[in-house]
Design a protein around this motif. Structure first.
Motif, PDB file in Angstrom:
ATOM      1  N   VAL A  95     -17.532  -6.301 -33.713  1.00 61.37           N
ATOM      2  CA  VAL A  95     -17.915  -5.268 -32.747  1.00 61.37           C
ATOM      3  C   VAL A  95     -16.851  -4.154 -32.711  1.00 61.37           C
ATOM      4  N   ILE A  96     -15.592  -4.563 -32.744  1.00 63.51           N
ATOM      5  CA  ILE A  96     -14.515  -3.563 -32.803  1.00 63.51           C
ATOM      6  C   ILE A  96     -14.637  -2.741 -34.089  1.00 63.51           C
ATOM      7  N   ALA A  97     -15.105  -3.389 -35.164  1.00 58.41           N
ATOM      8  CA  ALA A  97     -15.241  -2.681 -36.442  1.00 58.41           C
ATOM      9  C   ALA A  97     -16.214  -1.510 -36.314  1.00 58.41           C
ATOM     10  N   LYS A  98     -17.185  -1.640 -35.449  1.00 57.33           N
ATOM     11  CA  LYS A  98     -18.108  -0.517 -35.220  1.00 57.33           C
ATOM     12  C   LYS A  98     -17.347   0.669 -34.623  1.00 57.33           C
ATOM     13  N   LEU A 101     -15.482   2.291 -37.476  1.00 62.14           N
ATOM     14  CA  LEU A 101     -16.329   3.086 -38.374  1.00 62.14           C
ATOM     15  C   LEU A 101     -16.801   4.380 -37.703  1.00 62.14           C
ATOM     16  N   CYS A 102     -17.081   4.318 -36.415  1.00 66.32           N
ATOM     17  CA  CYS A 102     -17.523   5.525 -35.706  1.00 66.32           C
ATOM     18  C   CYS A 102     -16.410   6.562 -35.633  1.00 66.32           C
ATOM     19  N   GLY A 103     -15.185   6.099 -35.486  1.00 66.57           N
ATOM     20  CA  GLY A 103     -14.071   7.029 -35.470  1.00 66.57           C
ATOM     21  C   GLY A 103     -13.747   7.545 -36.856  1.00 66.57           C
ATOM     22  N   ASN A 104     -13.991   6.720 -37.863  1.00 65.97           N
ATOM     23  CA  ASN A 104     -13.575   7.019 -39.225  1.00 65.97           C
ATOM     24  C   ASN A 104     -14.588   7.877 -39.983  1.00 65.97           C
ATOM     25  N   GLU A 105     -15.867   7.716 -39.655  1.00 67.23           N
ATOM     26  CA  GLU A 105     -16.910   8.387 -40.441  1.00 67.23           C
ATOM     27  C   GLU A 105     -17.945   9.006 -39.500  1.00 67.23           C
ATOM     28  N   MET A 127     -12.928   4.923 -32.232  1.00 71.46           N
ATOM     29  CA  MET A 127     -11.456   4.770 -32.258  1.00 71.46           C
ATOM     30  C   MET A 127     -10.769   6.063 -32.644  1.00 71.46           C
ATOM     31  N   SER A 128      -9.644   6.325 -32.012  1.00 70.58           N
ATOM     32  CA  SER A 128      -8.790   7.443 -32.412  1.00 70.58           C
ATOM     33  C   SER A 128      -8.156   7.124 -33.765  1.00 70.58           C
ATOM     34  N   ALA A 129      -7.592   8.147 -34.405  1.00 72.95           N
ATOM     35  CA  ALA A 129      -6.952   7.945 -35.714  1.00 72.95           C
ATOM     36  C   ALA A 129      -5.821   6.912 -35.610  1.00 72.95           C
ATOM     37  N   ASP A 130      -5.068   6.979 -34.543  1.00 73.45           N
ATOM     38  CA  ASP A 130      -3.978   6.014 -34.337  1.00 73.45           C
ATOM     39  C   ASP A 130      -4.495   4.589 -34.215  1.00 73.45           C
ATOM     40  N   ALA A 131      -5.539   4.459 -33.400  1.00 72.21           N
ATOM     41  CA  ALA A 131      -6.127   3.130 -33.192  1.00 72.21           C
ATOM     42  C   ALA A 131      -6.695   2.598 -34.507  1.00 72.21           C
ATOM     43  N   GLN A 132      -7.247   3.485 -35.328  1.00 71.01           N
ATOM     44  CA  GLN A 132      -7.790   3.055 -36.624  1.00 71.01           C
ATOM     45  C   GLN A 132      -6.683   2.504 -37.513  1.00 71.01           C
ATOM     46  N   ARG A 133      -5.560   3.229 -37.553  1.00 69.17           N
ATOM     47  CA  ARG A 133      -4.437   2.759 -38.384  1.00 69.17           C
ATOM     48  C   ARG A 133      -3.972   1.384 -37.923  1.00 69.17           C
ATOM     49  N   GLN A 134      -3.890   1.256 -36.633  1.00 68.27           N
ATOM     50  CA  GLN A 134      -3.456  -0.014 -36.062  1.00 68.27           C
ATOM     51  C   GLN A 134      -4.455  -1.134 -36.384  1.00 68.27           C
ATOM     52  N   PHE A 135      -5.728  -0.810 -36.248  1.00 70.25           N
ATOM     53  CA  PHE A 135      -6.766  -1.811 -36.510  1.00 70.25           C
ATOM     54  C   PHE A 135      -6.667  -2.346 -37.941  1.00 70.25           C
ATOM     55  N   LEU A 136      -6.390  -1.442 -38.887  1.00 68.14           N
ATOM     56  CA  LEU A 136      -6.341  -1.867 -40.287  1.00 68.14           C
ATOM     57  C   LEU A 136      -5.191  -2.835 -40.573  1.00 68.14           C
ATOM     58  N   THR A 137      -4.215  -2.896 -39.677  1.00 64.06           N
ATOM     59  CA  THR A 137      -3.134  -3.865 -39.877  1.00 64.06           C
ATOM     60  C   THR A 137      -3.498  -5.247 -39.319  1.00 64.06           C
ATOM     61  N   THR A 138      -4.633  -5.338 -38.604  1.00 64.78           N
ATOM     62  CA  THR A 138      -5.083  -6.623 -38.068  1.00 64.78           C
ATOM     63  C   THR A 138      -5.589  -7.492 -39.213  1.00 64.78           C
TER      64      THR A 138
END
Ligand code: FE
Length: 181
Positions: A95-98, A101-105, A127-138
Motif C-alpha cells: 500500500v505504501i508502494a502506491k 509510485l504516485c509521487g514518482n510517476e 510521497m515527496s521526493a525525500d520520502a521516496q528516497r527513504q522508502f527505497l532504502t527499506t
C-alpha cells in the motif's frame, strides 16, 4: 497452512474486488503476472496473498472490506505465522508502494480510479521526493513496488484463469519457515 489459506479463499474468494473481478480472480491474476515476469517464488506467493488481510478481517467478522482497513498489516501478520520476510514484507509494503509510485510517476497517478485516489489520500497522499528516497532504502521496497504494479493490472475481466489456488500449493509449502513447516 495451506488448508487455512484455502479456507479464507473458500469463504471470501467470491467477494468482489473493486468493480469487476472477485478476490480470487484478483489474487490469481496477480500471481500469474508475477510468475510470467519471472519473479522469485517468495514474490509470487506475496502477489497471490497480498490482499489476504481483507479475507482474514472478514473472517473475524469485522468491517467492510472496501474500507481502508490496514489490510496490508493484518495480512502480513497473518502470513508471518508461516512465511519469511521475503513473503510478508512485500505484502506489508504494497500500500505504501502506491504512495511511492504516485509521487514518482505522474502518469501512474493519472491511471488511478476515483476510489483509488480517495484511498490514496486516506493513506497520506503521494510521497515527496525525500520520502521516496527513504522508502527505497527499506528492505523489500523494490519487491513491493513490483507487486503494486501487478496488483494494479490484476483486474482484467476478460482474462481466463488458467491457474487455481491449488496450483500454488507446492510453492507455498516450499516457502514455509523450517521451524513451522
Ligand atoms: Fe490488490
Amino acid at each position: 497452512m495451506y488448508e487455512i489459506i484455502r479456507g479464507c479463499f473458500d469463504r471470501h474468494g467470491d467477494k468482489r474486488y473493486g468493480e469487476f473481478v472477485t478476490q480470487r480472480q484478483h489474487a490469481l491474476q496477480c500471481a500469474t503476472l508475477a510468475s510470467q515476469e519471472g519473479a522469485s517464488a517468495p514474490l509470487i506467493a506475496a502477489a497471490l496473498l497480498h490482499d489476504i488481510g481483507h479475507m482474514v478481517e472478514s473472517t473475524l467478522g469485522s468491517r467492510d472490506p472496501a474500507d481502508d482497513l490496514m489490510h496490508e498489516a493484518s495480512g502480513a501478520r497473518f502470513l508471518g505465522q508461516w512465511f519469511p520476510r521475503e513473503v510478508t514484507e512485500p505484502v506489508r509494503l504494497h500500500v505504501i508502494a502506491k504512495r511511492f509510485l504516485c509521487g514518482n510517476e505522474v502518469s501512474y497517478y493519472d491511471t488511478l480510479s476515483p476510489a483509488s485516489r480517495h484511498s490514496l489520500e486516506l493513506q497520506g497522499g503521494p510521497m515527496s521526493a525525500d520520502a521516496q528516497r527513504q522508502f527505497l532504502t527499506t528492505p523489500f521496497a523494490r519487491e513491493a513496488i513490483a507487486l503494486r504494479r501487478w496488483d494494479d493490472l490484476a483486474k482484467d475481466t476478460d482474462l481466463e484463469l488458467a491457474l487455481s489456488l491449488e496450483d500454488f500449493k507446492e510453492l507455498l509449502e516450499s516457502l514455509m519457515r523450517p521451524e513451522v513447516a
